[in-house]
Design an enzyme around this catalytic site. Structure first.
Site, mmCIF file in Angstrom:
data_model
loop_
_atom_site.group_PDB
_atom_site.id
_atom_site.type_symbol
_atom_site.label_atom_id
_atom_site.label_comp_id
_atom_site.label_asym_id
_atom_site.label_seq_id
_atom_site.Cartn_x
_atom_site.Cartn_y
_atom_site.Cartn_z
ATOM 1 N N THR A 102 0.863 -1.169 0.000
ATOM 2 C CA THR A 102 0.000 0.000 0.000
ATOM 3 C C THR A 102 0.891 1.207 0.000
ATOM 4 O OG1 THR A 102 -1.633 -1.128 1.363
ATOM 5 C CG2 THR A 102 -1.690 1.249 1.471
ATOM 6 N N ARG A 125 -13.226 -8.565 -0.755
ATOM 7 C CA ARG A 125 -12.569 -8.296 0.533
ATOM 8 C C ARG A 125 -12.076 -6.843 0.548
ATOM 9 N NH1 ARG A 125 -7.233 -6.235 1.900
ATOM 10 N NH2 ARG A 125 -6.706 -6.973 3.973
#
Ligand code: ASP
Length: 402
Positions: free
Chosen positions: A246, A274
Site C-alpha cells: 500500500t 474483501r
C-alpha cells in the site's frame, strides 16, 4: 528483550529525536497478559517539526518530490499527497498498488483508497474498484463531487467512468503469471485465520519444503514462469507469504494545513470483495486538521480491529508524539493476541503519523520489514529530498513468518 522493557526503552529513549515531537507518554504499568492499564506519564520535552513536510510508506520515497513541488508552489496539501501516490499507482513495477497490483483470487485487480482533507474537514473513499487505476484521485472525486463518503464495487467503477476516468485492464503480465503460479498452489483464505481457535500453525519453512518436494507443482511453476528464475522466486515468495502493500502519504504545508491519502491493491489472492483498512476512514487513514494525520500499511484486518488511524490522531491530540502514538496503536494490535509472537509473526503492520507542526513518526510491529534482512523504514521529504528513515519497532525481533 521483553515487550515491556522494549516499550520502556522506546518510550524513554526517543526524546529529542526528530521523530519524537510533543511530550511522549509512558504507560505506567503493562500487565503480563498484555492487557491495558492505560496510565500514562509524560516523558520527553516537545520537539520542533519542520514545514512543509511529507511522509509516506517506504515505497513512496521517490514519489514524494512530486507532492513537495506542489506544496512549495503554494498548492493544496491533498493535491500534493494524491500527486505523490499517483506516481506509485501508475508504476507497473509496484505490485502492491494501482496498475500491476497483485490480483484477487479470481485474477482481478481490486483497488481501495481513501483521502482526507484537513482544511475543509472532508473525506472520500472507494473500495473493491476494478479497472480504474488512480483510485486515490477517485476517492478525492467522491469527496468533491458527491454527497457521499464511500462508494464501492461496480458502483464505484461506473461512477469513475461517469466522471471521465479511463477504464483499463490493471493486470500486468508479471502479475498474471504470479497469479497463475499461486493458483497452481492452494488458497488459505477459505480457512480460519489466526484469531480463530481453529487456526492451525504451519511455518513458512515447512510450507516451502512441501512445495520444493512437489514435483508436479515445480514443473507447472517453471512452465508458467517461462523458466525465468527471478519470476519463479518472486512467485514462491508471494505464494508462501501473500503480500500486502500500500502507499499511505501525509502532507503538511507551511501554514500547518494537513491532508492524507492511502491507496492499495490490498491483500493479494483475497476473496473477491474483501476490503482492507486502506479505504476505511479511521483505520487506514485519519486526518484532523486541528491535530494531524495517521495512516497504515500491512495487514488491514488487524488495523481495522483497533481503528488505528483514529486511535493515533486521538493520542496525538492528548499530547503524545507521533512515534509513541504509533507504538501505542501497535500495542493494541499485539494485545489482541496477548502478545503471542507465533500468531503476530504471520503478518506485518506499520503506522505513520504526522502532526500539524510537521513532527512525524512511524512504527513497525517488527524491527525488520517485508524484507527480513532490512530494517523497517518510512519515507520523509522535508523540502530538500525524499529519504528513508528507520521506523521505531514494537518488537525487537526480525518477525514475520520466517
Ligand atoms: N493494508 C492493506 C490492506 O490490508 C494492505 C497493505 O498495506 O499492504 O488491504
Amino acid at each position: 528483550m521483553s515487550l515491556w522493557s522494549r516499550r520502556r526503552f522506546f518510550l524513554t529513549s526517543l526524546a529529542g529525536t526528530a521523530a519524537a515531537g510533543t511530550p511522549s507518554l509512558l504507560r505506567a504499568s503493562t500487565p503480563e497478559d498484555g492487557s491495558d492499564a492505560d496510565v500514562f506519564v509524560p516523558q520527553s520535552a516537545p520537539a520542533k517539526g519542520k514545514r512543509p513536510v511529507m511522509i509516506s510508506s517506504a515505497n513512496g520515497v521517490h514519489a514524494l518530490q512530486k507532492g513537495m513541488d506542489i506544496l512549495k508552489s503554494g498548492g493544496d496539501t491533498l493535491d500534493a499527497a494524491v500527486a505523490a501516490v499517483t506516481v506509485v499507482e501508475d508504476d507497473p513495477n509496484d505490485d502492491s498498488v494501482g496498475y500491476g497490483g497483485l490480483p484477487n483470487e479470481e485474477g482481478e485487480v481490486e483497488l481501495d483508497a481513501s483521502v482526507m482533507h484537513g482544511p475543509t474537514r472532508r473525506a472520500g473513499s472507494v473500495a473493491s474498484v476494478r479497472r480504474i487505476k488512480n483510485v486515490a484521485r477517485l476517492a478525492k472525486t467522491v469527496m468533491e463531487r458527491t454527497n457521499h463518503t464511500m462508494i464501492v464495487g461496480d458502483g464505484a467503477r461506473r461512477f469513475a467512468v461517469a466522471e471521465g476516468f479511463e477504464e483499463m485492464n490493471l493486470l500486468t503480465e508479471h502479475s498474471r503469471k504470479i497469479w497463475l503460479a499461486w493458483k497452481a498452489s492452494s488458497s488459505f483464505n477459505w480457512r480460519p485465520g489466526i484469531d480463530s481457535p481453529e487456526w492451525v500453525s504451519r511455518s513458512a519453512a515447512a510450507r516451502k519444503e512441501d512445495y520444493a518436494q512437489h514435483e508436479v507443482f515445480q514443473e507447472r511453476l517453471a512452465m508458467i514462469c517461462d523458466h525465468d528464475p527471478a519470476l519463479m522466486a518472486r512467485a514462491m515468495e508471494v505464494i508462501l507469504d501473500p503480500p500486502t502493500g500500500t502507499i499511505n502519504c501525509l502532507a503538511v504545508n507551511d501554514k500547518g494545513e494537513i491532508s492524507g491519502t492511502t491507496t492499495t491493491s490490498g491483500l493479494s489472492w483475497k476473496i473477491s470483495g474483501r476490503v482492507g483498512d486502506s479505504p476505511i476512514i479511521g483505520a487506514g487513514l485519519y486526518v484532523d486538521g486541528d491535530v494531524g494525520g495517521a495512516g497504515s500499511t500491512g495487514k488491514g484486518e488487524e488495523n481495522i480491529k483497533i481503528s488505528g488511524g483514529h486511535t493515533i490522531v486521538e493520542m496525538m491530540r492528548k499530547g503524545m508524539s507521533p512515534n509513541d502514538a504509533c507504538l501505542e496503536a501497535l500495542h493494541r494490535v499485539a494485545r489482541n493476541y496477548n502478545n503471542d509472537k507465533k500468531k503476530l509473526g504471520t503478518f506485518h503492520v506499520y503506522f505513520y503519523a504526522l502532526n500539524k507542526d510537521g513532527v512525524h513518526g512511524s512504527a513497525s510491529l517488527w524491527r525488520n520489514g517485508y524484507d527480513p534482512n532490512k530494517r523497517a523504514k518510512y519515507a520523509v521529504h522535508d523540502g530538500t529530498e525524499g529519504k528513508l528513515v528507520e521506523c521505531a519497532a514494537y518488537f525487537d525481533e526480525i518477525g514475520g513468518d520466517q
